[in-house]
Design an enzyme around this catalytic site. Structure first.
Site, PDB file in Angstrom:
ATOM      1  CG  ASP A  94      -1.803   1.212   1.296  1.00  0.00           C
ATOM      2  OD1 ASP A  94      -2.893   1.131   0.710  1.00  0.00           O
ATOM      3  OD2 ASP A  94      -1.425   2.244   1.898  1.00  0.00           O
ATOM      4  CE1 TYR A 145       0.702   7.908   2.387  1.00  0.00           C
ATOM      5  CE2 TYR A 145       1.141   5.633   1.815  1.00  0.00           C
ATOM      6  CZ  TYR A 145       0.334   6.579   2.418  1.00  0.00           C
ATOM      7  OH  TYR A 145      -0.819   6.177   3.041  1.00  0.00           O
ATOM      8  CE  LYS A 160      -3.653   4.629   0.625  1.00  0.00           C
ATOM      9  NZ  LYS A 160      -2.212   4.579   0.933  1.00  0.00           N
ATOM     10  CG  HIS A 194      -4.608   9.635   0.214  1.00  0.00           C
ATOM     11  ND1 HIS A 194      -3.266   9.578  -0.074  1.00  0.00           N
ATOM     12  CD2 HIS A 194      -4.719   9.226   1.507  1.00  0.00           C
ATOM     13  CE1 HIS A 194      -2.606   9.156   1.002  1.00  0.00           C
ATOM     14  NE2 HIS A 194      -3.465   8.945   1.968  1.00  0.00           N
ATOM     15  CG  LEU A 237       0.394  -2.542  14.094  1.00  0.00           C
ATOM     16  CD1 LEU A 237       1.890  -2.743  13.800  1.00  0.00           C
ATOM     17  CD2 LEU A 237      -0.162  -3.738  14.853  1.00  0.00           C
TER      18      LEU A 237
HETATM   19  P1  NDP Z   1       0.900   1.325  11.885  1.00  0.00           P
HETATM   20  O1  NDP Z   1      -0.281   1.237  12.772  1.00  0.00           O
HETATM   21  O2  NDP Z   1       1.092   0.303  10.837  1.00  0.00           O
HETATM   22  O3  NDP Z   1       2.193   1.432  12.804  1.00  0.00           O
HETATM   23  C1  NDP Z   1       3.467   1.631  12.259  1.00  0.00           C
HETATM   24  C2  NDP Z   1       4.420   1.945  13.408  1.00  0.00           C
HETATM   25  O4  NDP Z   1       4.446   0.864  14.319  1.00  0.00           O
HETATM   26  C3  NDP Z   1       5.842   2.172  12.966  1.00  0.00           C
HETATM   27  O5  NDP Z   1       6.372   3.190  13.775  1.00  0.00           O
HETATM   28  C4  NDP Z   1       6.535   0.846  13.258  1.00  0.00           C
HETATM   29  O6  NDP Z   1       7.883   1.057  13.615  1.00  0.00           O
HETATM   30  C5  NDP Z   1       5.745   0.338  14.442  1.00  0.00           C
HETATM   31  N1  NDP Z   1       5.621  -1.123  14.427  1.00  0.00           N
HETATM   32  C6  NDP Z   1       5.334  -1.899  13.352  1.00  0.00           C
HETATM   33  N2  NDP Z   1       5.268  -3.187  13.694  1.00  0.00           N
HETATM   34  C7  NDP Z   1       5.519  -3.236  15.020  1.00  0.00           C
HETATM   35  C8  NDP Z   1       5.611  -4.295  15.941  1.00  0.00           C
HETATM   36  N3  NDP Z   1       5.434  -5.560  15.557  1.00  0.00           N
HETATM   37  N4  NDP Z   1       5.894  -3.992  17.238  1.00  0.00           N
HETATM   38  C9  NDP Z   1       6.063  -2.718  17.629  1.00  0.00           C
HETATM   39  N5  NDP Z   1       5.992  -1.661  16.793  1.00  0.00           N
HETATM   40  C10 NDP Z   1       5.725  -1.921  15.493  1.00  0.00           C
HETATM   41  O7  NDP Z   1       0.866   2.819  11.282  1.00  0.00           O
HETATM   42  P2  NDP Z   1       0.797   3.515   9.862  1.00  0.00           P
HETATM   43  O8  NDP Z   1       0.242   4.862  10.144  1.00  0.00           O
HETATM   44  O9  NDP Z   1       2.059   3.420   9.120  1.00  0.00           O
HETATM   45  O10 NDP Z   1      -0.344   2.730   9.056  1.00  0.00           O
HETATM   46  C11 NDP Z   1      -0.084   1.612   8.225  1.00  0.00           C
HETATM   47  C12 NDP Z   1      -0.273   1.973   6.773  1.00  0.00           C
HETATM   48  O11 NDP Z   1      -1.587   2.471   6.535  1.00  0.00           O
HETATM   49  C13 NDP Z   1       0.612   3.131   6.281  1.00  0.00           C
HETATM   50  O12 NDP Z   1       1.951   2.763   6.131  1.00  0.00           O
HETATM   51  C14 NDP Z   1      -0.096   3.480   5.007  1.00  0.00           C
HETATM   52  O13 NDP Z   1       0.204   2.539   3.998  1.00  0.00           O
HETATM   53  C15 NDP Z   1      -1.550   3.384   5.445  1.00  0.00           C
HETATM   54  N6  NDP Z   1      -2.083   4.685   5.888  1.00  0.00           N
HETATM   55  C16 NDP Z   1      -3.062   5.268   5.116  1.00  0.00           C
HETATM   56  C17 NDP Z   1      -3.603   6.478   5.453  1.00  0.00           C
HETATM   57  C18 NDP Z   1      -4.680   7.052   4.620  1.00  0.00           C
HETATM   58  O14 NDP Z   1      -4.998   8.237   4.799  1.00  0.00           O
HETATM   59  N7  NDP Z   1      -5.271   6.315   3.710  1.00  0.00           N
HETATM   60  C19 NDP Z   1      -3.131   7.237   6.622  1.00  0.00           C
HETATM   61  C20 NDP Z   1      -2.125   6.540   7.401  1.00  0.00           C
HETATM   62  C21 NDP Z   1      -1.635   5.318   7.034  1.00  0.00           C
HETATM   63  P3  NDP Z   1       9.146   0.723  12.646  1.00  0.00           P
HETATM   64  O15 NDP Z   1       8.745   1.054  11.228  1.00  0.00           O
HETATM   65  O16 NDP Z   1      10.204   1.632  13.184  1.00  0.00           O
HETATM   66  O17 NDP Z   1       9.456  -0.734  12.829  1.00  0.00           O
END
Ligand code: NDP
Length: 278
Positions: free
Chosen positions: A46, A51, A76, A109, A191
């Protein structure tokens, strides 16, 4: 290799229920992270024009050696590109950066209500769909009012709505509306962005009970609700950990405990008011 189940979208196509998100990952780092994710077994990625990592994502896909039809690629349309003709141009630019000749899913988006262009924009997506350059089309961050209007004024029912969703923002109204119309619910920030949610005592306790990590317990909750999830990580061990969620199941007590965590807590903006970039 990958044990990720698929869901069947309302157009008959299959989509992995768990994929990989790359928001806030710089282009070069995204290339590495997507390569690691595909190598680990993820088959759905995704990204988004805003981005600024479609190019790195595309390079990782090209280098992966995985057949294109085994991957599910979502991107998006950014807010400033809404409107029929602008959307067509923005889609071409995204495909070009990705180095692909089609995407599996193209999303608006944000609805950007102040611009009032999402219906016209969606009609451009319908055209892209008819040309086969997107296999499926959908929306993101659409509130029920935006979705109802779209359903009334356009022909193709979106395959999904990607919305902020995690145990502290369970989105029951949107999920019920989606279910009524055969629209899948995709959870962004599944998460809770890896911050407070993973330290919540209920989440920690359910995880410990199953010998899993808090992130795995949360992802399992999403999957059992029927959500599509796209956790993001740039950390190889977490990329693997987030995929390893198919060997256990939350029971009714766990699900009840999670249900009690809903507090309507948004980490991101309210789509009714988010008009940035338009
Ligand atoms: P997430 O809820 O996926 O959390 C990501 C964060 O959690 C990062 O900081 C990562 O750290 C940490 N993390 C990941 N796995 C673990 C784990 N197993 N244990 C502990 N910490 C963990 O957040 P996102 O906001 O990135 O959402 C996911 C995806 O959703 C985005 O990447 C994007 O593709 C989409 N999205 C879409 C939006 C929209 O408007 N349509 C808005 C926001 C997100 P690290 O990377 O340092 O390991």
């Amino acid at each position: 290799m990958s044990q990720v189940p698929s869901i069947t979208l309302n157009n008959g196509l299959e989509m992995p229920q768990l994929g990989f998100g790359v928001w806030q990952v710089p282009d070069d780092e995204a290339e590495k992270a997507v390569a690691t994710a595909i190598e680990s077994g993820y088959r759905s990625i995704d990204t988004a024009a805003i981005y600024e990592n479609e190019a790195g994502t595309g390079r990782a896909i090209a280098a992966s050696g995985v057949a294109r039809d085994e991957l599910f690629v979502t991107t998006k349309l950014w807010n400033g590109d809404q409107g029929h003709d602008a959307a067509l141009r923005a889609f071409d630019a995204s495909l070009d950066r990705l180095g692909l000749d089609y995407v599996d899913l193209y999303l608006i988006h944000w609805p950007v209500p102040a611009a009032d262009r999402y219906v016209d924009t969606y009609k451009a997506l319908e055209k892209i769909l008819a040309e086969g350059r997107a296999k499926s089309i959908g929306v993101s961050n659409f509130l029920p009012e935006h979705l109802e209007r779209l359903l009334g004024e356009t022909s193709v029912v979106p395959v999904l709505n990607q919305i902020e969703l995690h145990p502290q923002l369970q989105q029951s109204e949107s999920r019920a509306l989606h279910a009524k119309h055969g629209i899948a619910t995709e959870a962004w920030s599944p998460l809770g962005q890896g911050k407070g949610l993973l330290d919540v005592p209920t989440v920690v306790a359910v995880a410990q009970k199953h010998g899993r990590t808090p992130a795995q317990a949360v992802l399992r909750w999403h999957l059992q609700l029927g959500n599509v999830v796209i956790p993001k990580s740039v950390t190889p061990s977490r990329i693997a950990e987030n995929l390893d969620v198919f060997g256990f199941e939350l029971d009714a007590d766990d699900l009840a405990a999670f249900a009690a965590l809903d507090e309507g807590k948004r980490l991101g903006p309210n789509p009714a008011e988010f008009n940035v970039g338009a």
